[in-house]
Design an enzyme around this catalytic site. Sequence first.
Site, mmCIF file in Angstrom:
data_model
loop_
_atom_site.group_PDB
_atom_site.id
_atom_site.type_symbol
_atom_site.label_atom_id
_atom_site.label_comp_id
_atom_site.label_asym_id
_atom_site.label_seq_id
_atom_site.Cartn_x
_atom_site.Cartn_y
_atom_site.Cartn_z
ATOM 1 N N GLU A 79 -9.647 -9.246 6.194
ATOM 2 C CA GLU A 79 -9.044 -10.254 5.288
ATOM 3 C C GLU A 79 -9.585 -11.273 6.145
ATOM 4 O OE1 GLU A 79 -4.823 -10.939 4.322
ATOM 5 O OE2 GLU A 79 -4.781 -8.435 4.240
ATOM 6 N N CYS A 111 -4.626 -6.138 2.941
ATOM 7 C CA CYS A 111 -4.452 -5.176 3.981
ATOM 8 C C CYS A 111 -5.136 -3.372 3.147
ATOM 9 C CB CYS A 111 -3.029 -4.808 3.901
ATOM 10 S SG CYS A 111 -2.224 -6.749 4.637
ATOM 11 N N HIS A 233 2.028 1.426 4.868
ATOM 12 C CA HIS A 233 1.834 -0.106 4.968
ATOM 13 C C HIS A 233 2.954 -1.023 5.650
ATOM 14 C CE1 HIS A 233 0.040 -3.848 5.395
ATOM 15 N NE2 HIS A 233 0.739 -4.337 4.644
#
Length: 384
Positions: A79, A111, A233
């Site tokens: 990103e 993400c 994550h």
Amino acid sequence: MDIGIDKLNFFTSDMYVDMGDLAEARNEDPNKYLIGIGQKKQAVISSSQDSVTLAANAAGKIVDDFERKNIDLILFGTESGVDSSKSAAVYLQGLLKINPQASGVELKQACFGLTAGIQLAMGHIMMNPNSRVLLVGSDIARYGINTAGEPTQGGGSVAMIMSAKPSILKINPGNAHLTKDIMDFWRPLYRKEALVDGKYSSREFIDFFDQTFNEYKERENLSTSDFDALIFHLPYTKMGLKALKSGLQGESEEVQKRLFDQFDASKQLNAEVGNLYTGSLYLSLISLLKKGKLQDNDLIGLFSYGSGAEGEFFTANTVPGFKSALENVDISWLDNRSQVSVSEYEDIYKSSLEFTDRDFVTEFKQDKSEFKFMGQTNQQRIYK
């Protein structure tokens, strides 16, 4: 056919700012950063590094002459793209001198980009059993100086090569996925720094995990005790811990201890680097593989989350002999990084923010990395 990760590596800056120092500079209790969000150090990314060079420096260690000839697909999750049209995968292909017959695209969903790439690679390899796919997740996490999100900044890249008959991890087919159109984190086109509703994002993260984890277990007829590790994550390490606590409610002490211990191993590198956005889950994977107590054929559950939002739970098994395949994944160099002061970090941070059509030169001469972003000439990015 077994499909999965055959090679793995990561890269980040050789500079960091100490989170205790940053807390004191912001008139905060250091334990708010060190314990409250679970971060020790934050990578400081110089102006001579961008998402392309971070990816090249990570992938360059696993792309040898054999891979240059045989890679046929490059999937670049980010990103932090450097161009609104040209894919970062094309820049990467040129820097690594990968054969021109290989195709490549850039993938964006906060993400989640690298995880999307893994699913695409699975299908591609299934249709092309001799394929070798290069995947990278490469980002610089920016929220702004003296903002609520500042302690969750960082940056770096994780690179992997997927193939049939992998030597590290076998990715299992199937997943549980959830998409919701929400505004927990976003970055308008005119900004280099993200906007985030932190508390809302944390709630959604945990809810997405609970839903996808439970759905996957039901679909695959698994229980929590069947897992040898659960990883997440990690925009900051405490986020994953909160989700894990939610997922382990009602489990036995034995199961909780095993999975908490493995999670502790999986967060070590993230606590030293900070937020990698697309690479964060997979830096956690490297940390688990290098520091955890895993055996051959162990079952790992992976939770990927990209704000905005998409969440996915999927699984992988360690391949027999995976530990020998990890010997070339070096993490010791993190101990040799240079610490910068808070004021130095602020100067470096500001040096990378400007949007301009003017020619400029970065501080690339001070950068010891193999691949560097030198600056801009005639509105074209120049790499070394």
